[in-house]
Design a protein around this motif. Structure first.
Motif, mmCIF file in Angstrom:
data_model
loop_
_atom_site.group_PDB
_atom_site.id
_atom_site.type_symbol
_atom_site.label_atom_id
_atom_site.label_comp_id
_atom_site.label_asym_id
_atom_site.label_seq_id
_atom_site.Cartn_x
_atom_site.Cartn_y
_atom_site.Cartn_z
ATOM 1 N N ARG A 100 0.677 -0.689 0.333
ATOM 2 C CA ARG A 100 0.026 0.184 0.118
ATOM 3 C C ARG A 100 0.610 1.292 -0.517
ATOM 4 N N ASP A 101 1.736 0.749 0.926
ATOM 5 C CA ASP A 101 2.982 2.166 0.835
ATOM 6 C C ASP A 101 3.440 2.537 -0.400
ATOM 7 N N LEU A 102 3.871 1.398 -1.506
ATOM 8 C CA LEU A 102 4.713 1.907 -2.322
ATOM 9 C C LEU A 102 3.756 2.694 -3.259
ATOM 10 N N ARG A 103 2.439 2.322 -3.081
ATOM 11 C CA ARG A 103 1.089 2.649 -4.385
ATOM 12 C C ARG A 103 1.471 3.829 -4.351
ATOM 13 N N ARG A 104 1.136 4.160 -3.088
ATOM 14 C CA ARG A 104 1.072 5.692 -2.962
ATOM 15 C C ARG A 104 2.735 6.791 -3.456
ATOM 16 N N LEU A 105 3.742 5.635 -3.090
ATOM 17 C CA LEU A 105 4.881 6.952 -3.306
ATOM 18 C C LEU A 105 4.618 6.391 -5.194
ATOM 19 N N ILE A 106 4.155 5.496 -5.477
ATOM 20 C CA ILE A 106 4.520 6.034 -6.803
ATOM 21 C C ILE A 106 3.332 6.929 -7.362
ATOM 22 N N TYR A 107 2.156 7.426 -6.913
ATOM 23 C CA TYR A 107 1.107 8.065 -6.590
ATOM 24 C C TYR A 107 1.774 9.785 -6.401
ATOM 25 N N CYS A 108 2.347 9.363 -5.119
ATOM 26 C CA CYS A 108 3.123 10.930 -5.364
ATOM 27 C C CYS A 108 3.655 11.095 -6.320
ATOM 28 N N GLY A 109 5.081 10.006 -7.042
ATOM 29 C CA GLY A 109 5.991 10.316 -8.235
ATOM 30 C C GLY A 109 5.255 10.930 -9.462
ATOM 31 N N GLU A 110 3.769 10.569 -9.446
ATOM 32 C CA GLU A 110 2.582 11.099 -10.576
ATOM 33 C C GLU A 110 2.349 12.847 -10.079
ATOM 34 N N TRP A 111 1.877 13.150 -8.734
ATOM 35 C CA TRP A 111 1.078 14.247 -8.729
ATOM 36 C C TRP A 111 2.366 15.320 -8.770
ATOM 37 N N ILE A 112 3.843 15.044 -8.206
ATOM 38 C CA ILE A 112 4.622 15.485 -8.633
ATOM 39 C C ILE A 112 4.844 16.153 -10.189
ATOM 40 N N GLU A 113 4.841 15.473 -10.837
ATOM 41 C CA GLU A 113 5.111 15.451 -12.373
ATOM 42 C C GLU A 113 4.165 16.472 -13.088
ATOM 43 N N SER A 114 3.030 15.666 -12.930
ATOM 44 C CA SER A 114 1.041 16.552 -13.041
ATOM 45 C C SER A 114 1.336 17.799 -12.702
ATOM 46 N N HIS A 115 1.181 18.040 -11.908
ATOM 47 C CA HIS A 115 1.428 19.340 -10.629
ATOM 48 C C HIS A 115 2.586 20.039 -10.860
ATOM 49 N N VAL A 116 3.373 20.238 -11.491
ATOM 50 C CA VAL A 116 5.106 20.946 -11.424
ATOM 51 C C VAL A 116 4.564 20.995 -13.613
ATOM 52 N N LEU A 117 4.800 20.130 -13.729
ATOM 53 C CA LEU A 117 4.092 20.796 -15.467
ATOM 54 C C LEU A 117 3.112 21.690 -15.697
ATOM 55 N N HIS A 118 2.004 21.320 -14.701
ATOM 56 C CA HIS A 118 0.629 22.103 -15.063
ATOM 57 C C HIS A 118 1.515 23.315 -14.097
ATOM 58 N N VAL A 119 1.500 23.596 -13.381
ATOM 59 C CA VAL A 119 2.168 25.025 -12.544
ATOM 60 C C VAL A 119 3.368 25.399 -13.279
ATOM 61 N N TYR A 120 4.285 25.474 -13.700
ATOM 62 C CA TYR A 120 5.869 25.911 -14.518
ATOM 63 C C TYR A 120 4.995 25.874 -15.678
ATOM 64 N N MET A 121 4.649 24.098 -16.639
ATOM 65 C CA MET A 121 4.711 25.146 -17.867
ATOM 66 C C MET A 121 3.563 25.232 -18.709
ATOM 67 N N LEU A 122 1.817 25.337 -17.932
ATOM 68 C CA LEU A 122 1.306 24.882 -18.699
ATOM 69 C C LEU A 122 0.274 26.451 -18.350
ATOM 70 N N HIS A 123 0.485 26.650 -16.839
ATOM 71 C CA HIS A 123 -0.483 27.121 -15.920
ATOM 72 C C HIS A 123 0.489 28.937 -15.478
ATOM 73 N N ALA A 124 1.311 29.085 -15.098
ATOM 74 C CA ALA A 124 2.452 30.235 -14.988
ATOM 75 C C ALA A 124 2.307 31.133 -15.987
ATOM 76 N N PRO A 125 2.760 30.707 -17.247
ATOM 77 C CA PRO A 125 2.445 31.599 -18.183
ATOM 78 C C PRO A 125 1.589 32.489 -18.314
ATOM 79 N N ASP A 126 0.102 32.001 -18.298
ATOM 80 C CA ASP A 126 -0.227 32.141 -18.537
ATOM 81 C C ASP A 126 -1.117 33.624 -17.051
ATOM 82 N N PHE A 127 -0.432 33.805 -15.668
ATOM 83 C CA PHE A 127 -0.081 34.988 -15.005
ATOM 84 C C PHE A 127 0.605 35.733 -15.549
#
Lengths: 272, 431
Positions: free
Chosen positions: B93-120
């Motif tokens: 179960r911990d390993l599933r949470r860990l791999i999900y943490c990886g996806e949250w980091i990758e996806s959120h940072v992609l959105h914050v820096y590359m997709l959304h911040a340029p608008d602001f």
């Protein structure tokens, strides 16, 4: 105006999406260490997933992700071809029709009514087909998803005017290079590695599972030998059909293999 | 008396995942109609999965989305495990949470820096932004890379990982494989705090919406894989009751199905919903970062989702560090189970919101029926509500600026249109 002059002389890159999951074009953004170098070497002129800016064509290199599944897309790809010096198609959807090509064996109207309450709103083709069925393509990069290292190699090769160095041998070669023991010989795990093109780095066997063919058929695969081997391991014909019918189902060698085994199912009446 | 119609067309919305459109009509300064359409070609996952083995569901459904494949893998394996009465606990179960943490980091940072911040900041893309702020963009890329490294280490590769299966994993990573992640995660932790400070300074449009937020809720944890479905308007149900509470409609403008809460209407899933409904479950570090960024325990401004994504990035980094620190290699990489006929439900929190799967299996474990409800389909009506409000507040803007503002409004949701179809065209018509 030094900046504008530099932009004017850099080769122009475009990225297009057809029916797909976005994963292959994301591979370009996932090349974190190379992305700003690529952006320095080429003018990313049309890449909607990454930028609002769209600089009109023609483009030196266009990367196309996704398969053709709608009448509109069948027309759009001709326009993309007309604007592109080199057209490079990336990923299993663009090179083989993708997992959505499973519809090619079914009646698409019945599929539409399974998913959508109002089928009359949906406009789609009976088949999902690779880009090469519609326009000439200059290179097909395999994978579901593609390898970002191979993507950088292909873009670099076209910019340098050479053929990309992409091996067409099987996953088995990569397993040997990696030092992974054969999962089929050792553990009796069914594996598509012997008929699948390399490029993933032989990932699945390194994680104790059989290859499931996401890079599609290697050059001249012996699918009949593999089929016999799988049967000896006790795999049902039904499961062999499904194994060939996944992300590269419509790629010719895999399609023929699945049809051959399925015909056998029908003849013998076996419905395991 | 002449009537004035304003019309702006954006046929392919940029910096979103997939293909979508927007159509807006303004007649004599009054907003008449707002439509957010999805024309991503249908791919028929729910149809062609019929007759396939339950074993294939995590690999096949991952292909719905190249940005959040882990979410599809997790919701599908949880649904299958529900059908088999199987619970995966402990280290797996911990390993599933860990791999999900990886996806949250990758996806959120992609959105914050590359997709959304340029608008602001008024840039067309992160590559344009990098021309003026190279160090900021490089920080984002390095953070994104660490998210991808986690997914690759546990899952084999960052896009469509190959290691997730019903019952656990094909092979559990060794301690030695996880150890090299720690140094980069420690760097990323400081970078995430700097990211929260950076996005907190962006100019935020003042928009407050009376959203019905829906997310998962777990008694002890900020939600990833488990919990009940709750809302700020009284919803509190088991995942298996999803279809009792929500209804999916098919409308002409969209190849995605619209979801609503029965007899109430539009709702909102994603980081803002998770944050507002689970604030007290955030780690103290993430709560502190949120307070220093000027957020309270609830947030109803959709533009501030960029701050909440940065806060959740810090949350995921600290969670990942804790899991790796306590990791002991499990005795078995997956728990044995018995295949049987039945129905299974699974939900998990994709970076862009709750993702529900339901499968009916025959005695051999072949799929008889599949239902997949992705986050962007659930947010579609709420996005239209936001567009209407932002449009009404900004009618004095010239067309190019108004178009950009409306695009930004859509991007607040990090919409994944590939997911929702199972695409976006922006089209403003003013009279």
């Amino acid at each position: 105006m030094a900046h504008a002059a530099a932009v004017a002389t850099k080769p122009k890159l475009a990225v297009y999406k057809f029916a797909s999951c976005d994963g292959c074009q994301l591979s370009l953004l996932d090349a974190e260490d190379a992305l700003l170098d690529v952006a320095g070497a080429v003018h990313i002129a049309n890449f909607l997933e990454a930028s609002r800016e769209v600089v009109p064509g023609p483009y030196d290199v266009s990367l196309v992700e996704g398969s053709i599944t709608t009448p509109h897309d069948a027309e759009r790809i001709k326009q993309v071809r007309a604007e592109s010096k080199f057209l490079v198609v990336i990923g299993a959807c663009a090179t083989a029709g993708g997992i959505q090509a499973l519809r090619n064996w079914k009646d698409v109207d019945s599929f539409t009514s399974i998913v959508y309450a109002n089928p009359q709103y949906i406009e789609t083709l009976q088949t999902s087909t690779p880009i090469s069925y519609h326009v000439p393509v200059d290179f097909e990069l395999r994978g579901c998803p593609i390898s970002k290292e191979q993507l950088i190699e292909v873009v670099a090769a076209f910019l340098q005017g050479r053929r990309p160095n992409i091996p067409t041998y099987s996953v088995c070669v990569e397993c040997k290079a990696r030092g992974t023991a054969c999962v089929m010989v050792g553990a009796g795990t069914p594996c598509l590695g012997p008929v699948t093109q390399a490029g993933c780095g032989a990932l699945c066997p390194a994680y104790d599972r059989g290859c499931y063919g996401c890079f599609g058929p290697m050059e001249s695969p012996n699918t009949e030998a593999l089929e016999m081997w799988w049967r000896e391991l006790g795999v049902s014909d039904r499961d062999i059909v499904d194994a060939f019918r996944s992300f590269n189902a419509w790629a010719e060698p895999f399609r023929e293999a699945s049809d051959r085994v399925e015909a056998r199912l029908t003849v013998t009446g076996v419905t395991e | 008396m002449t009537s004035e119609t304003r019309r702006i067309d954006v046929d392919y919305l940029a910096r979103v995942e997939g293909e979508g459109e927007m159509h807006v009509t303004v007649v004599d300064g009054v907003v008449e109609d707002v439509e957010f359409g999805i024309f991503e070609p249908p791919r028929y996952f729910e149809a062609f999965m019929r007759g396939r083995s339950y074993r294939e569901a995590p690999d096949i459904t991952a292909r719905i989305c190249g940005i959040c494949p882990i979410a599809y893998q997790m919701s599908s394996v949880h649904a299958m495990e529900d059908a088999f009465d199987l619970t995966v606990g402990g280290t797996l179960r911990d390993l599933r949470r860990l791999i999900y943490c990886g996806e949250w980091i990758e996806s959120h940072v992609l959105h914050v820096y590359m997709l959304h911040a340029p608008d602001f900041l008024g840039y067309e893309s992160a590559i344009h932004l990098a021309g003026d702020f190279p160090d900021v963009v490089k920080r984002g890329l390095r953070m994104k890379k660490i998210g991808n490294s986690i997914v690759t280490t546990v899952g084999g590769r960052e896009i469509h990982p190959i290691n997730v299966r019903v019952g656990g994993f094909y092979r559990a990573p060794t301690k030695a494989e996880l150890a090299p992640l720690v140094e980069e995660l420690q760097w990323a932790r400081d970078a995430a705090i700097e990211t929260v400070e950076w996005v907190a300074q962006l100019e935020m449009p003042k928009v407050e919406q009376d959203f019905e937020y829906v997310s998962m809720s777990h008694p002890d944890e900020y939600p990833f894989n488990e919990g009940r479905l709750v809302s700020n308007k009284g919803l509190d149900i088991a995942v298996s009751e999803f279809n009792d509470a929500f209804v999916e409609d098919h409308v002409e403008r969209s190849n995605a199905l619209h979801s609503t809460v029965r007899e109430r209407g539009a709702y909102h899933v994603g980081p803002l919903a998770r944050y507002t409904l689970n604030f007290e479950k955030l780690r103290p570090s993430a709560r502190d970062a949120a307070f220093s960024a000027g957020l309270g325990p609830a947030c109803f401004n959709p533009f501030q989702s960029i701050i909440v994504r940065a806060v959740e990035t810090l949350q995921a980094i600290d969670e990942a560090l804790e899991i790796i620190d306590g990791y002991e290699e499990p005795a078995q990489s997956h728990i044995p189970y018995e295949v049987k006929a039945g129905e299974g439900h699974g939900a998990s929190e994709a970076p862009r919101g709750m993702l529900y799967h339901r499968y009916v299996l025959d005695p051999e474990g072949l799929i008889e029926d599949a239902q997949i409800v992705p986050p962007t389909a659930q947010n579609q009506l709420t996005i239209e509500d936001d567009l209407r409000v932002v449009l009404e507040d900004n009618l004095d803007l010239p067309d190019p600026d108004l178009t950009w503002k409306l695009e930004q409004t859509i991007r607040n949701y990090d919409p994944c249109i590939s997911c929702a179809t199972h695409f976006l065209r922006l089209n403003i018509e003013r009279s």
